[in-house]
Scaffold this active site. Structure first.
Site, PDB file in Angstrom:
ATOM      1  N   HIS A  53       0.865  -1.221  -0.147  1.00  0.00           N
ATOM      2  CA  HIS A  53      -0.011   0.009  -0.118  1.00  0.00           C
ATOM      3  C   HIS A  53       0.976   1.300   0.194  1.00  0.00           C
ATOM      4  O   HIS A  53       1.910   1.392   0.765  1.00  0.00           O
ATOM      5  CB  HIS A  53      -0.894   0.091   1.076  1.00  0.00           C
ATOM      6  CG  HIS A  53      -1.793   1.225   1.278  1.00  0.00           C
ATOM      7  ND1 HIS A  53      -2.034   1.756   2.341  1.00  0.00           N
ATOM      8  CD2 HIS A  53      -2.445   1.833   0.244  1.00  0.00           C
ATOM      9  CE1 HIS A  53      -2.928   2.920   2.240  1.00  0.00           C
ATOM     10  NE2 HIS A  53      -3.117   3.077   1.104  1.00  0.00           N
TER      11      HIS A  53
HETATM   12 CA    CA Z   1       0.534  -0.433  -4.139  1.00  0.00          CA
END
Ligand code: CA
Ligand code: V1S
Ligand code: ZN
Length: 396
Positions: A184
Site C-alpha cells: 500500500h
Molecule cells: Ca501499491
C-alpha cells in the site's frame, strides 16, 4: 542496435545516478540498489538510451528534502552515524528515533547520500514535466512510497514521490498518483489526505494482520471529517495472493479510466514497484512482465504528462526485466524489444538472467507452477462498484 528506432511523438527522459548502487542495506536485507544497475545495463544493451534524453540525477538539496520532511528528521538523517543492523527479528523495537536503525530501515553507510540521490532523480523528472521538456520522465531510483514527514518506514527514508508531486503542483492543477507496488502506498496517501488536488490510487495485497503495512482497505478513502476537501480522493484496491495478468489489467483499466474521467488530472505519477511480479521475494502475485507493463501502456495511452518511478522489487533480474520493458513502452520500442525477446548477448551481467535469458519469461519458467489465485471475479466487481460510488463525490 537491434532495430531500435527513434520514436516520434513523445519526449522521454531517463534520470539515473550510478552512485545509488554503491549503497548497501545489509547482507540479508531484501532491498538491493544493485537492481538499478542491472536495469540500466539491460536498457543500454537494447539500445534504448538512443531514444531518450539521459540525465545523471543530482542529489536533492536540504531545502528540497524539507519541502515535505521536517528539518528535525532531515537533520538527523544527515548527521546520524552508520550502525550495524541490529538483530530485531520480531520488529518490536519501539525505542527507535524516527523509526531508524531497525532491520527494515537500517542506518547504513552513505544513507543520506542515497536518500538525496533518490529524491533528486524524481525531482529532476518533475521539473522536466513542469518545463514541458519531457512528456514522460523516468526515475527508477525513486518510488519510496512509505516514508512519512518525520519517520522512515518499510525501506523508505525520503518520500521522493511526495517531493516530486509538490513540484508538479506548482504548474499542474491536479495530479493523479497511481501505485502498482504490491504494498500500500501509505506515505503518499497520507501526505495528500487533505487536498483535492491530488488523487492517490494504490493496488496492493491487503491482509492487515500479516502483510506490511496493513493499511489500504477498500473503505479507506481519506478522512471524511470537517469538510475535508481531500475526502474521497484516496482510492484503495485491496487484493489477495495470486492475481493474474488478465484480472489485474481488467481491474486497472476499469479503475483508472473512471478516476481520469471524474478527476481530470493534468499529470500522472506512476509508481511501478516490481514486487507485484510473479516470483518476487516478498510479493505473491502471478503478474508477468507483460501484465505489469500493460499498466504503463494504458497510462501512456492517456496522453498526459507522466513521471514513472520504481519502488519495491526484490528479485533483481525480474525487476530489471520489467523496468527495461517499461522503458521500452515509454520510448515506443516495445515491439522491437519483444521481437528480440532473447536478452542481447552483450548485456553486462547477462549471466544473472536465468530462464534461457528471455526478456519475457512465462509463469512456468518463473515459478514452475502458478500460485493459487485467491481473487474471485465477484470480489473484483465489488471493488469497482465501491470505487465508482466514491468517485460520485469527485469532480474536476
Ligand atoms: Ca501499491
Ligand atoms: N514483507 C516483508 C518484509 N521483509 C522485511 C525484511 C526482511 C529481511 C531483512 F533483513 C530486513 C527486512 N521487512 C519487511 C516489511 C517491510 C516491507 C517494505 C516494502 C517496501 C516497498 O516495497 O513497498 C517499497 C520500497 N516489514 C515488516 O513486515 C515489519 C516487520 C513488521 C516484520 C519483519 N521484520 C524484519 C521487521 C518488522
Ligand atoms: Zn513494495
Amino acid at each position: 542496435e537491434l532495430g531500435i528506432t527513434t520514436p516520434k511523438g513523445y519526449d522521454v527522459s531517463f534520470h539515473y545516478n550510478p552512485e545509488m548502487e554503491r549503497h548497501h542495506f545489509g547482507q540479508t536485507h531484501p532491498m538491493k540498489p544493485w537492481r538499478l544497475t542491472l536495469t540500466k545495463g539491460l536498457v543500454t544493451a537494447y539500445g534504448m538510451h538512443y531514444t531518450m534524453k539521459n540525465y545523471t540525477a543530482r542529489a536533492a538539496t536540504y531545502d528540497e528534502l524539507t519541502s515535505f520532511h521536517t528539518s528535525d528528521y532531515v537533520d538527523f538523517l544527515a548527521t546520524v552515524a552508520p550502525q550495524p543492523t541490529p538483530l530485531d527479528l520480531d520488529g518490536t523495537n519501539s525505542d527507535l528515533k524516527f523509526n531508524l536503525g531497525g532491520s527494515d530501515c537500517p542506518l547504513f553507510e552513505g544513507l543520506y547520500n542515497y536518500c538525496s540521490l533518490s529524491g533528486g532523480a524524481s525531482l529532476d523528472a518533475a521539473r522536466k514535466l513542469c518545463t514541458k521538456q519531457s512528456d514522460i520522465a523516468i526515475a527508477w531510483g525513486g518510488g519510496l512510497h512509505h516514508a512519512k514527514r518525520s519517520e522512515a518506514s518499510g525501506f523508505c527514508y525520503v518520500n521522493d514521490i511526495v517531493i516530486a508531486i509538490l513540484q508538479l503542483l506548482r504548474v499542474h492543477k491536479r495530479v493523479l498518483y497511481i501505485d502498482i507496488d504490491v504494498h500500500h502506498g501509505d506515505g503518499v496517501e497520507e501526505a495528500f489526505f487533505s487536498t483535492d488536488r491530488v488523487m492517490t490510487v494504490s493496488f496492493h495485497k491487503y491482509d492487515p494482520m500479516n502483510f506490511f503495512p496493513g493499511t489500504g482497505a477498500l473503505e479507506d478513502n481519506g478522512p471524511k471529517s470537517e469538510h475535508n476537501p481531500g475526502a474521497h480522493h484516496a482510492i484503495n484496491v485491496p487484493l489477495n495472493d495470486g492475481i493474474t495478468d488478465e484480472q489485474y489489467k481488467w481491474l486497472f483499466e476499469n479503475v483508472i479510466s473512471r478516476c481520469v474521467e471524474k478527476f481530470k488530472p493534468e499529470a500522472i505519477v506512476l509508481q511501478c514497484g516490481a514486487d507485484s511480479l510473479a516470483g518476487d521475494r516478498l510479493g505473491k502475485f502471478n503478474l508477468l512482465v507483460q501484465g505489469h507493463g500493460s499498466c504503463v501502456e494504458y497510462c501512456k495511452g492517456l496522453g498526459l504528462p507522466m513521471i514513472i518511478v520504481g519502488g519495491g522489487g526484490y528479485t533483481p533480474k525480474n525487476v530489471a526485466r520489467a523496468w527495461a520493458y517499461e522503458t521500452a513502452i515509454a520510448t515506443n520500442n516495445q515491439s522491437n524489444v519483444a521481437a528480440t525477446a532473447e536478452i542481447p548477448l552483450h548485456t553486462p551481467y547477462r549471466k544473472n538472467f536465468e530462464y534461457d535469458s528471455v526478456l519475457l519469461p512465462s509463469i512456468e519458467q518463473i515459478l514452475g507452477d502458478a500460485r493459487q489465485n485467491r481473487n474471485t471475479q465477484k470480489r473484483l466487481q465489488e471493488i469497482i462498484q465501491h470505487v465508482t460510488e466514491q468517485l460520485r463525490f469527485v469532480s474536476a
